[in-house]
Motif scaffolding. Structure first.
Motif, PDB file in Angstrom:
ATOM      1  N   HIS A 150      29.373  30.793  -5.264  1.00 44.15           N
ATOM      2  CA  HIS A 150      29.514  30.949  -6.990  1.00 44.15           C
ATOM      3  C   HIS A 150      28.367  30.032  -7.446  1.00 44.15           C
ATOM      4  O   HIS A 150      27.943  28.986  -7.124  1.00 44.15           O
ATOM      5  CB  HIS A 150      30.742  30.842  -7.688  1.00 44.15           C
ATOM      6  N   THR A 151      28.038  30.464  -8.742  1.00 38.54           N
ATOM      7  CA  THR A 151      27.129  29.385  -9.632  1.00 38.54           C
ATOM      8  C   THR A 151      28.061  28.020  -9.637  1.00 38.54           C
ATOM      9  O   THR A 151      29.401  28.046  -9.590  1.00 38.54           O
ATOM     10  CB  THR A 151      26.978  29.792 -11.049  1.00 38.54           C
ATOM     11  N   ARG A 152      27.543  27.016 -10.349  1.00 38.49           N
ATOM     12  CA  ARG A 152      28.139  25.641 -10.648  1.00 38.49           C
ATOM     13  C   ARG A 152      29.131  25.954 -11.780  1.00 38.49           C
ATOM     14  O   ARG A 152      29.169  26.705 -12.473  1.00 38.49           O
ATOM     15  CB  ARG A 152      27.197  24.732 -11.181  1.00 38.49           C
ATOM     16  N   TRP A 153      30.374  25.277 -11.543  1.00 43.37           N
ATOM     17  CA  TRP A 153      31.406  25.340 -12.458  1.00 43.37           C
ATOM     18  C   TRP A 153      31.173  25.080 -13.977  1.00 43.37           C
ATOM     19  O   TRP A 153      30.472  24.270 -14.163  1.00 43.37           O
ATOM     20  CB  TRP A 153      32.553  24.185 -12.223  1.00 43.37           C
ATOM     21  N   GLY A 154      31.276  26.197 -14.616  1.00 36.93           N
ATOM     22  CA  GLY A 154      30.955  26.116 -16.171  1.00 36.93           C
ATOM     23  C   GLY A 154      29.410  26.471 -16.424  1.00 36.93           C
ATOM     24  O   GLY A 154      29.240  26.702 -17.674  1.00 36.93           O
TER      25      GLY A 154
ATOM     26  N   LYS B  20      30.671  32.444 -12.376  1.00 42.49           N
ATOM     27  CA  LYS B  20      30.046  33.789 -12.224  1.00 42.49           C
ATOM     28  C   LYS B  20      29.421  34.016 -11.094  1.00 42.49           C
ATOM     29  O   LYS B  20      29.176  32.935 -10.161  1.00 42.49           O
ATOM     30  CB  LYS B  20      29.298  34.250 -13.387  1.00 42.49           C
ATOM     31  N   ASN B  21      28.715  35.231 -10.577  1.00 40.89           N
ATOM     32  CA  ASN B  21      28.014  35.324  -9.187  1.00 40.89           C
ATOM     33  C   ASN B  21      28.993  35.004  -8.071  1.00 40.89           C
ATOM     34  O   ASN B  21      28.539  34.273  -7.097  1.00 40.89           O
ATOM     35  CB  ASN B  21      26.685  34.652  -9.198  1.00 40.89           C
ATOM     36  N   VAL B  22      30.245  35.215  -8.226  1.00 42.60           N
ATOM     37  CA  VAL B  22      31.053  34.957  -7.179  1.00 42.60           C
ATOM     38  C   VAL B  22      30.703  35.826  -5.816  1.00 42.60           C
ATOM     39  O   VAL B  22      30.789  37.058  -5.897  1.00 42.60           O
ATOM     40  CB  VAL B  22      32.392  35.063  -7.704  1.00 42.60           C
TER      41      VAL B  22
ATOM     42  N   GLY C 214      28.256  39.842 -10.852  1.00 39.88           N
ATOM     43  CA  GLY C 214      28.373  39.517  -9.267  1.00 39.88           C
ATOM     44  C   GLY C 214      29.529  39.591  -8.408  1.00 39.88           C
ATOM     45  O   GLY C 214      29.413  39.440  -7.188  1.00 39.88           O
ATOM     46  N   PHE C 215      30.503  40.226  -9.209  1.00 39.00           N
ATOM     47  CA  PHE C 215      31.844  40.326  -8.626  1.00 39.00           C
ATOM     48  C   PHE C 215      32.138  41.602  -7.903  1.00 39.00           C
ATOM     49  O   PHE C 215      32.127  42.726  -8.709  1.00 39.00           O
ATOM     50  CB  PHE C 215      33.042  40.063  -9.488  1.00 39.00           C
ATOM     51  N   GLY C 216      32.145  42.086  -6.736  1.00 41.76           N
ATOM     52  CA  GLY C 216      32.320  43.123  -6.170  1.00 41.76           C
ATOM     53  C   GLY C 216      33.478  43.361  -5.420  1.00 41.76           C
ATOM     54  O   GLY C 216      34.489  42.547  -5.370  1.00 41.76           O
ATOM     55  N   LYS C 217      33.622  44.589  -4.734  1.00 43.52           N
ATOM     56  CA  LYS C 217      35.029  44.974  -4.248  1.00 43.52           C
ATOM     57  C   LYS C 217      35.292  44.192  -2.896  1.00 43.52           C
ATOM     58  O   LYS C 217      36.561  43.735  -2.745  1.00 43.52           O
ATOM     59  CB  LYS C 217      34.738  46.310  -3.703  1.00 43.52           C
ATOM     60  N   ASP C 218      34.404  43.441  -2.309  1.00 42.55           N
ATOM     61  CA  ASP C 218      34.667  42.493  -1.189  1.00 42.55           C
ATOM     62  C   ASP C 218      35.486  41.567  -1.648  1.00 42.55           C
ATOM     63  O   ASP C 218      36.526  40.900  -1.147  1.00 42.55           O
ATOM     64  CB  ASP C 218      33.394  42.040  -0.247  1.00 42.55           C
TER      65      ASP C 218
END
Length: 111
Positions: free
Chosen positions: A103-107, A85-87, A47-51
């Motif tokens: 983002h998803t919950r920490w951890g 993840k999924n930032v 989920g981590f992209g160029k933006d």
């Protein structure tokens, strides 16, 4: 940073803020780490992209921004935790830190 590293305007060299840093840079890129609950951990490329890369690298002081290197990998010095993840960072948002982005919950990063 290894001797001879050059900022090519696209990858972020080692740098950071008190709660976000680029670590283990090589000629391909660096691994993004974040501090949470007193422990450094990584940010999953899912989920981590160029933006995200552009906004967060700028927040760390790199005026050219950056680009993501997906599946950068861990290596032996990898922190024991994957924190996020999924930032998703949004342009115009208050993104001084990766934790400010959606983002998803920490951890909570089962892959």
């Amino acid at each position: 940073i290894t001797l001879g590293w050059r900022n090519d305007g696209y990858d972020c060299p080692a740098g950071g803020t008190p709660t976000m840093r680029m670590q283990h840079c090589n000629r391909i890129g660096c691994r993004l780490e974040t501090l949470f609950a007193g422990t450094w951990g990584t940010v999953c490329s899912r989920g981590f992209g160029k933006d995200n890369a552009a906004l967060l690298c700028k927040a760390m002081g790199f005026k050219e921004g950056g680009r993501p290197v997906l599946n950068f990998g861990g290596g032996q010095a990898m922190p024991p935790r994957i924190w996020l993840k999924n930032v998703k960072c949004r342009a115009g948002g208050p993104h001084g830190d990766v934790g400010d982005c959606e983002h998803t919950r920490w951890g909570q990063v089962a892959v």
